[in-house]
Write a protein that holds these residues in place. Structure first.
Motif, PDB file in Angstrom:
ATOM      1  N   ASP A 249      14.764  -0.728 -59.403  1.00 46.46           N
ATOM      2  CA  ASP A 249      15.239  -1.856 -60.218  1.00 46.46           C
ATOM      3  C   ASP A 249      16.028  -1.432 -61.453  1.00 46.46           C
ATOM      4  O   ASP A 249      16.398  -2.268 -62.277  1.00 46.46           O
ATOM      5  N   GLN A 250      16.260  -0.123 -61.601  1.00 45.01           N
ATOM      6  CA  GLN A 250      17.032   0.432 -62.714  1.00 45.01           C
ATOM      7  C   GLN A 250      16.448   0.059 -64.078  1.00 45.01           C
ATOM      8  O   GLN A 250      17.166  -0.306 -65.010  1.00 45.01           O
ATOM      9  N   THR A 251      15.134   0.198 -64.185  1.00 43.56           N
ATOM     10  CA  THR A 251      14.464   0.061 -65.481  1.00 43.56           C
ATOM     11  C   THR A 251      14.097   1.424 -66.052  1.00 43.56           C
ATOM     12  O   THR A 251      13.600   1.507 -67.173  1.00 43.56           O
ATOM     13  N   HIS A 252      14.332   2.484 -65.311  1.00 46.85           N
ATOM     14  CA  HIS A 252      14.122   3.851 -65.792  1.00 46.85           C
ATOM     15  C   HIS A 252      15.026   4.078 -67.006  1.00 46.85           C
ATOM     16  O   HIS A 252      16.147   3.548 -67.073  1.00 46.85           O
ATOM     17  N   PRO A 253      14.573   4.852 -68.008  1.00 44.56           N
ATOM     18  CA  PRO A 253      15.393   5.073 -69.214  1.00 44.56           C
ATOM     19  C   PRO A 253      16.812   5.557 -68.938  1.00 44.56           C
ATOM     20  O   PRO A 253      17.729   5.270 -69.726  1.00 44.56           O
ATOM     21  N   PHE A 254      17.010   6.273 -67.841  1.00 52.73           N
ATOM     22  CA  PHE A 254      18.354   6.753 -67.524  1.00 52.73           C
ATOM     23  C   PHE A 254      19.346   5.593 -67.408  1.00 52.73           C
ATOM     24  O   PHE A 254      20.531   5.745 -67.713  1.00 52.73           O
ATOM     25  N   PHE A 255      18.862   4.425 -66.955  1.00 55.67           N
ATOM     26  CA  PHE A 255      19.744   3.291 -66.693  1.00 55.67           C
ATOM     27  C   PHE A 255      19.921   2.374 -67.901  1.00 55.67           C
ATOM     28  O   PHE A 255      20.338   1.230 -67.753  1.00 55.67           O
ATOM     29  N   ASP A 256      19.620   2.856 -69.081  1.00 54.94           N
ATOM     30  CA  ASP A 256      19.766   2.066 -70.302  1.00 54.94           C
ATOM     31  C   ASP A 256      21.148   1.398 -70.316  1.00 54.94           C
ATOM     32  O   ASP A 256      22.174   2.076 -70.356  1.00 54.94           O
ATOM     33  N   PRO A 257      21.202   0.056 -70.258  1.00 47.45           N
ATOM     34  CA  PRO A 257      22.505  -0.620 -70.168  1.00 47.45           C
ATOM     35  C   PRO A 257      23.384  -0.453 -71.389  1.00 47.45           C
ATOM     36  O   PRO A 257      24.587  -0.742 -71.332  1.00 47.45           O
ATOM     37  N   SER A 258      22.824   0.009 -72.498  1.00 47.30           N
ATOM     38  CA  SER A 258      23.639   0.204 -73.691  1.00 47.30           C
ATOM     39  C   SER A 258      24.346   1.551 -73.693  1.00 47.30           C
ATOM     40  O   SER A 258      25.157   1.834 -74.583  1.00 47.30           O
ATOM     41  N   ALA A 259      24.046   2.388 -72.709  1.00 49.12           N
ATOM     42  CA  ALA A 259      24.643   3.726 -72.642  1.00 49.12           C
ATOM     43  C   ALA A 259      26.037   3.657 -72.009  1.00 49.12           C
ATOM     44  O   ALA A 259      26.593   2.586 -71.779  1.00 49.12           O
ATOM     45  N   GLU A 260      26.586   4.824 -71.711  1.00 48.47           N
ATOM     46  CA  GLU A 260      27.923   4.914 -71.131  1.00 48.47           C
ATOM     47  C   GLU A 260      27.993   4.165 -69.795  1.00 48.47           C
ATOM     48  O   GLU A 260      26.969   3.885 -69.181  1.00 48.47           O
ATOM     49  N   PRO A 261      29.190   3.849 -69.313  1.00 51.65           N
ATOM     50  CA  PRO A 261      29.316   3.236 -67.982  1.00 51.65           C
ATOM     51  C   PRO A 261      28.576   4.058 -66.922  1.00 51.65           C
ATOM     52  O   PRO A 261      28.507   5.275 -66.991  1.00 51.65           O
ATOM     53  N   LEU A 262      28.041   3.360 -65.951  1.00 50.78           N
ATOM     54  CA  LEU A 262      27.221   3.985 -64.911  1.00 50.78           C
ATOM     55  C   LEU A 262      28.004   4.054 -63.602  1.00 50.78           C
ATOM     56  O   LEU A 262      28.451   3.041 -63.076  1.00 50.78           O
ATOM     57  N   TRP A 263      28.140   5.285 -63.084  1.00 49.02           N
ATOM     58  CA  TRP A 263      28.798   5.503 -61.793  1.00 49.02           C
ATOM     59  C   TRP A 263      27.757   5.755 -60.713  1.00 49.02           C
ATOM     60  O   TRP A 263      26.793   6.489 -60.916  1.00 49.02           O
ATOM     61  N   ARG A 264      27.986   5.165 -59.555  1.00 47.81           N
ATOM     62  CA  ARG A 264      27.170   5.441 -58.368  1.00 47.81           C
ATOM     63  C   ARG A 264      28.028   6.207 -57.372  1.00 47.81           C
ATOM     64  O   ARG A 264      29.044   5.711 -56.893  1.00 47.81           O
ATOM     65  N   LEU A 265      27.603   7.431 -57.051  1.00 43.74           N
ATOM     66  CA  LEU A 265      28.329   8.246 -56.087  1.00 43.74           C
ATOM     67  C   LEU A 265      27.541   8.295 -54.779  1.00 43.74           C
ATOM     68  O   LEU A 265      26.357   8.613 -54.770  1.00 43.74           O
ATOM     69  N   SER A 266      28.219   7.938 -53.706  1.00 49.95           N
ATOM     70  CA  SER A 266      27.639   8.028 -52.364  1.00 49.95           C
ATOM     71  C   SER A 266      28.229   9.262 -51.698  1.00 49.95           C
ATOM     72  O   SER A 266      29.453   9.348 -51.508  1.00 49.95           O
ATOM     73  N   LEU A 267      27.363  10.205 -51.348  1.00 51.20           N
ATOM     74  CA  LEU A 267      27.823  11.517 -50.887  1.00 51.20           C
ATOM     75  C   LEU A 267      27.171  11.886 -49.559  1.00 51.20           C
ATOM     76  O   LEU A 267      26.060  11.428 -49.250  1.00 51.20           O
ATOM     77  N   PRO A 268      27.822  12.731 -48.758  1.00 52.26           N
ATOM     78  CA  PRO A 268      27.224  13.171 -47.501  1.00 52.26           C
ATOM     79  C   PRO A 268      26.073  14.143 -47.768  1.00 52.26           C
ATOM     80  O   PRO A 268      26.003  14.747 -48.850  1.00 52.26           O
ATOM     81  N   ALA A 285      17.785  12.632 -52.034  1.00 57.55           N
ATOM     82  CA  ALA A 285      17.950  14.076 -51.842  1.00 57.55           C
ATOM     83  C   ALA A 285      19.394  14.523 -52.064  1.00 57.55           C
ATOM     84  O   ALA A 285      19.847  15.518 -51.491  1.00 57.55           O
ATOM     85  N   GLY A 286      20.131  13.792 -52.909  1.00 56.48           N
ATOM     86  CA  GLY A 286      21.498  14.177 -53.230  1.00 56.48           C
ATOM     87  C   GLY A 286      22.562  13.286 -52.633  1.00 56.48           C
ATOM     88  O   GLY A 286      23.742  13.413 -52.967  1.00 56.48           O
ATOM     89  N   GLN A 287      22.187  12.354 -51.760  1.00 64.29           N
ATOM     90  CA  GLN A 287      23.184  11.482 -51.151  1.00 64.29           C
ATOM     91  C   GLN A 287      23.569  10.308 -52.066  1.00 64.29           C
ATOM     92  O   GLN A 287      24.582   9.652 -51.831  1.00 64.29           O
ATOM     93  N   GLN A 288      22.748  10.050 -53.067  1.00 64.75           N
ATOM     94  CA  GLN A 288      23.096   9.056 -54.076  1.00 64.75           C
ATOM     95  C   GLN A 288      22.941   9.698 -55.447  1.00 64.75           C
ATOM     96  O   GLN A 288      21.862  10.156 -55.810  1.00 64.75           O
ATOM     97  N   LEU A 289      24.036   9.723 -56.175  1.00 58.42           N
ATOM     98  CA  LEU A 289      24.057  10.374 -57.482  1.00 58.42           C
ATOM     99  C   LEU A 289      24.509   9.365 -58.523  1.00 58.42           C
ATOM    100  O   LEU A 289      25.548   8.709 -58.374  1.00 58.42           O
ATOM    101  N   TRP A 290      23.721   9.237 -59.586  1.00 59.64           N
ATOM    102  CA  TRP A 290      24.062   8.345 -60.690  1.00 59.64           C
ATOM    103  C   TRP A 290      24.571   9.193 -61.847  1.00 59.64           C
ATOM    104  O   TRP A 290      23.917  10.148 -62.256  1.00 59.64           O
TER     105      TRP A 290
END
Length: 360
Positions: A249-268, A285-290
């Motif tokens: 649900d992106q309530t982890h501190p990393f996802f603080d909405p006041s921080a920099e823009p958030l990129w979602r990378l989908s990787l093989p 395991a590395g296929q989704q990187l924030w």
């Protein structure tokens, strides 16, 4: 108002908008309003179109209307010892089934239990001309040929107003445990592959920059054996549940909405994560990187493309930067053709995916 009456009211609103060439902005609970580009026009709300239509526990199938809260669906499944295997995000806690399907977002279990698209058996939707259509069914054998139902997963309402969805559900695991391990981020993929090859019941893997978190889900004996063999620090059940929910649900501190823009990378699987820098949070395991990064959107997308993946500006805004990874000319023509087939006047969630995507 009955479910049929609710659907009829939605049809009437779409027909009127089609006749006026007037755009509609499809809205459920609004929990994912931040996701994608803003849409113009009159609001078309599906929040009143709620209720579980059918649940066959022995067949592992559930059908519900689009406005039904995810919490209601998950509670009904839990009573039967079942779950939505793709762990859809609730975000503000108000997520609905229609929004989960339209956004196509999945939680920590996605690589191991399946995606949203994998679990959709059929759906009903109203196209841009106000026609109520049905695709697929309530059993796996009905999902054949050109799979229009699953085509709407992740389309963000640009192809139709989803009114009802049939899903495959799965039994909840008998046992779950989470381990915290002092393992570097670079080891996420190889360690996970080794655990899977040895038959360990992996159901989630994440790395917060300091430690790797491994969730195991399955039979009591399989989980206990894996915990004993792998080692690490077992987390208390309540702590583990809160941790995985904070990622979902992106309530982890990393996802603080006041921080920099958030990129979602989908990787093989096994992609090199070093070109994307820090700060970052690793899932799947590395296929989704924030990644938190404001400086160079072009560089992020070039690196994602070089790795065989894509980069989405998930939260926040940057000048002259599209939310979703740019499409090449061929893919854009395919998108335009689909839009023209379902919504010839381009009235449904116009520009939500790509501002330049209009009916052909």
């Amino acid at each position: 108002m009955s479910g049929k009456d609710q659907a009829d009211a939605l049809v009437e609103q779409v027909v009127a908008a089609h006749d006026r060439h007037s755009p509609l902005s499809i809205v459920g609970s609004g929990s994912k309003a931040f996701y994608g580009h803003a849409t113009p026009g009159e609001t078309l709300s599906v929040t009143g179109h709620t209720g579980i239509v059918n649940h066959e526990p022995t067949e592992l199938v559930l059908t519900a209307r689009a406005g039904t809260p995810l919490a209601e669906i998950e509670a009904a499944l839990a009573e039967q010892g079942q779950q939505l295997p793709f762990e859809p995000p609730h975000f503000s806690g108000l997520g609905t089934l229609g929004g989960a399907i339209a956004a196509g977002l999945a939680g920590p279990a996605r690589p191991y239990a399946g995606s949203v698209r994998d679990m959709v058996l059929g759906l009903r939707l109203i196209n841009g001309q106000g026609e109520l259509m049905r695709f697929g069914g309530e059993v796996m054998k009905n999902v054949a040929g050109y799979d229009v139902a699953r085509l709407n997963v992740g389309a963000l309402g640009t192809l139709g107003v989803i009114t009802e969805v049939s899903l495959k559900v799965l039994p909840a695991p008998a046992s779950t445990a989470t381990l915290a391990l002092e393992i570097p981020a670079s080891e996420c993929h190889p360690r996970t592959e080794a655990w899977l090859r040895s038959g360990r019941p992996v159901s989630a893997v994440a790395h917060d920059g300091e430690r790797l978190y491994l969730r195991l889900s399955g039979t009591t004996s399989a989980v206990a054996d894996a915990v004993s063999d792998i080692g690490g620090e077992p987390l208390p059940e309540s702590t583990a549940r809160a941790f995985w929910q904070s990622l979902r649900d992106q309530t982890h501190p990393f996802f603080d909405p006041s921080a920099e823009p958030l990129w979602r990378l989908s990787l093989p699987p096994g992609a090199d994560l070093t070109p994307f820098g820090t700060p970052s949070l690793i899932e799947w395991a590395g296929q989704q990187l924030w990644v938190r990064e404001r400086a160079d959107a072009h560089a992020i997308r070039e690196a994602a493309t070089a790795a065989g993946g894509s980069a989405t500006l998930f939260r926040g805004e940057l000048p002259n930067v599209s939310v979703f990874h740019p499409l090449d000319a061929v893919k854009m023509r395919l998108h335009q053709s689909l839009k023209a087939a379902f919504d010839p006047r381009g009235i449904l969630n116009a520009g939500r995916l790509y501002p330049m995507l209009e009916a052909a």
